[in-house]
Design an enzyme around this catalytic site. Structure first.
Site, PDB file in Angstrom:
ATOM      1  N   HIS A   1       0.848  -1.194   0.000  1.00 56.34           N
ATOM      2  CA  HIS A   1       0.000   0.000   0.000  1.00 56.34           C
ATOM      3  C   HIS A   1       0.881   1.241   0.000  1.00 56.34           C
ATOM      4  CE1 HIS A   1       0.846   1.089   4.178  1.00 56.34           C
ATOM      5  NE2 HIS A   1       0.578  -0.160   4.547  1.00 56.34           N
TER       6      HIS A   1
ATOM      7  N   ASP B   1      -4.172 -19.010  12.211  1.00 52.60           N
ATOM      8  CA  ASP B   1      -3.092 -19.645  12.964  1.00 52.60           C
ATOM      9  C   ASP B   1      -3.215 -19.285  14.446  1.00 52.60           C
ATOM     10  OD1 ASP B   1      -0.274 -19.952  14.085  1.00 52.60           O
ATOM     11  OD2 ASP B   1      -0.004 -20.765  12.071  1.00 52.60           O
TER      12      ASP B   1
ATOM     13  N   SER C   1       2.460  -5.216   6.869  1.00 48.55           N
ATOM     14  CA  SER C   1       2.115  -4.788   5.516  1.00 48.55           C
ATOM     15  C   SER C   1       3.178  -5.260   4.532  1.00 48.55           C
ATOM     16  CB  SER C   1       2.030  -3.259   5.447  1.00 48.55           C
ATOM     17  OG  SER C   1       0.989  -2.792   6.250  1.00 48.55           O
TER      18      SER C   1
END
Length: 459
Positions: free
Chosen positions: A255, A382, A397
């Site tokens: 991003h 998980d 990210s």
């Protein structure tokens, strides 16, 4: 024996029945949801998942229109110009090219055409490495405004009165390009002492304009100011998504990096990524995003330039070769229409520089007519990761997503109210930012998660 007109009538009645049934029947829905086009890579199977009963499926066959490219093979045999059934197996894409497949009823009447494009595999080194990001903007960014009070107690805001707004980028002052907050402070103070005005070149939303400002001597600081807070850089921790050893290019974050105060994308003038070591974790919870706490490590074997800051992440060139200790060989990428819902893995670092695999679920693949950084909805499944981090946190990210041995994209955002979930960006859109041609075979070799920005300077 039915005539051709009889076949057409029978087909028409069948299709009409299917349309009606599709509203209620998942078997019929499977037919109408078949894509009109498929893009696959060499080595992939071409599959049509019709959920019909066997007696009905027996009435359908597949026909590959003739071509000279030998694009598809079935059991090692070229099937161009041939008919086969749904029970003969699935053809394999064996060479780049295009093919047109007809789904036929009664072996004669075509009821669906599917255009298939086969491209060569593109292979990359998967990321997961923690990186320290050092980014310098083009010019300096206005992140706030303030009142300047002179020695008589009179209050001014010279910059605001001249039309400067938060989010603007100051490119030059009196014709001199500015690159740092200290430089700007010195230029303003020097001009004020000489009783000179300032002529600022300013960019706002891609457009440039000029502003004339008269500095005011501040009673509190005893220097000349124009009533602005500015910043020239950002720094923080993120995750490398992939590395292309054929070109030296990398992608990270998934991003755009925005300024923490203005929420505006930072125009890159220069920047670097370096190794980072994760020293601690602040777990996220509903309403409060967690984050990785990292330390930058300057080592020559792992650093690179930042050349682009886009909606799909940051991109540049690595110096030296990069390896992923979890994979001895590069992994192929999945094209956008090959990604599906279901189990996947995320690669990221929680301790030091150790890359680990964690289980996630692709909950939804969002239809995209144009590229976008939010193409997937990802849920962490998980148990160990959920216990340690609460889900997706800042610093993850760019963490690559692997599905069935292929790189499908990278994590980009977290849902603030549900940190176990977030968005991901498809690898195909990320690769386009590097200029990599999809299909080139390489030789072996929500809310944004903002980066932590530096402190702004008062002017």
């Amino acid at each position: 024996m039915l005539s051709y007109q009889g076949y057409r009538k029978a087909v028409g009645l069948l299709i009409a029945a299917l349309i009606v049934a599709a509203t209620f029947n998942p078997h019929a829905k499977s037919f109408f949801s078949l894509p009109a086009q498929q893009r696959v890579t060499v080595g992939d199977h071409i599959r049509f998942n019709l959920k019909f009963p066997q007696n009905l499926l027996n009435q359908f066959s597949l026909y590959v229109e003739p071509n000279q490219q030998n694009v598809l093979l079935l059991n090692g045999t070229d099937i161009s110009g041939k008919v086969f059934s749904f029970f003969d197996g699935w053809p394999v894409a064996t060479s780049p090219g295009k093919a047109n497949i007809q789904i036929r009823l009664f072996g004669i009447v075509p009821v669906k055409n599917v255009k298939v494009e086969v491209v060569p595999q593109t292979k990359l080194v998967p990321g997961g490495h923690s990186v320290g990001v050092l980014l310098h903007s083009e010019g300096v960014i206005v992140v706030g405004q303030s009142i300047v009070e002179d020695k008589n107690g009179t209050k001014f805001n010279p910059a605001r009165e001249a039309g400067i707004e938060v989010g603007d980028v100051i490119l030059s002052i009196n014709g001199q390009q500015v690159t740092s907050d200290e430089q700007v402070a010195k230029i303003i103070d020097t001009a004020g002492k000489s009783d000179n005005k300032l002529k600022l070149s300013v960019k706002r939303g891609g457009k440039k304009f000029s502003a004339d400002i008269k500095p005011v001597r501040c009673r509190e600081t005893d220097r000349f100011r124009i009533g602005l807070y500015i910043r020239d850089s950002a720094a923080g921790v993120g995750t490398l998504s992939f590395y292309d050893p054929g070109t030296g290019k990398y992608g990270a974050l998934g991003h755009v990096i925005t300024d923490a105060d203005t929420n505006q994308p930072i125009d890159v003038s220069d920047g670097r990524i370096v190794k980072a070591s994760i020293q601690g974790i602040q777990a996220g919870r509903s309403g409060i995003p967690g984050e990785k706490i990292g330390m930058f490590i300057n080592e020559q074997d792992f650093s690179g330039t930042i050349e682009k800051n886009t909606k799909y992440g940051i991109y540049g060139t690595l110096e030296g070769k990069l390896k992923n200790p979890l994979y001895s060989k590069m992994l192929p990428i999945a094209l956008a229409d090959q990604v599906k819902t279901g189990p996947a893995e995320m690669l990221t670092v929680l301790d030091g520089e150790k890359i680990e695999k964690f289980k996630v679920e692709i909950k939804r693949v969002l239809p995209q007519s144009v590229p976008d950084s939010k193409g997937l909805i990802v849920e962490v499944t998980d148990s160990r990761l959920l216990k340690r981090t609460g889900g997706i946190i800042q610093g993850m990210s760019g963490s690559p997503l692997i599905q069935e041995g292929k790189i499908i994209g990278a994590v980009t955002h977290v849902f603030i109210n549900d940190p176990a979930r977030g968005y991901g960006c498809l690898i195909e859109w990320m690769l386009k930012e590097t200029g990599t041609k999809i299909g080139r075979q390489l030789e072996s070799g929500g809310n944004k998660n903002p980066l932590i920005s530096s402190i702004s300077l008062r002017l």
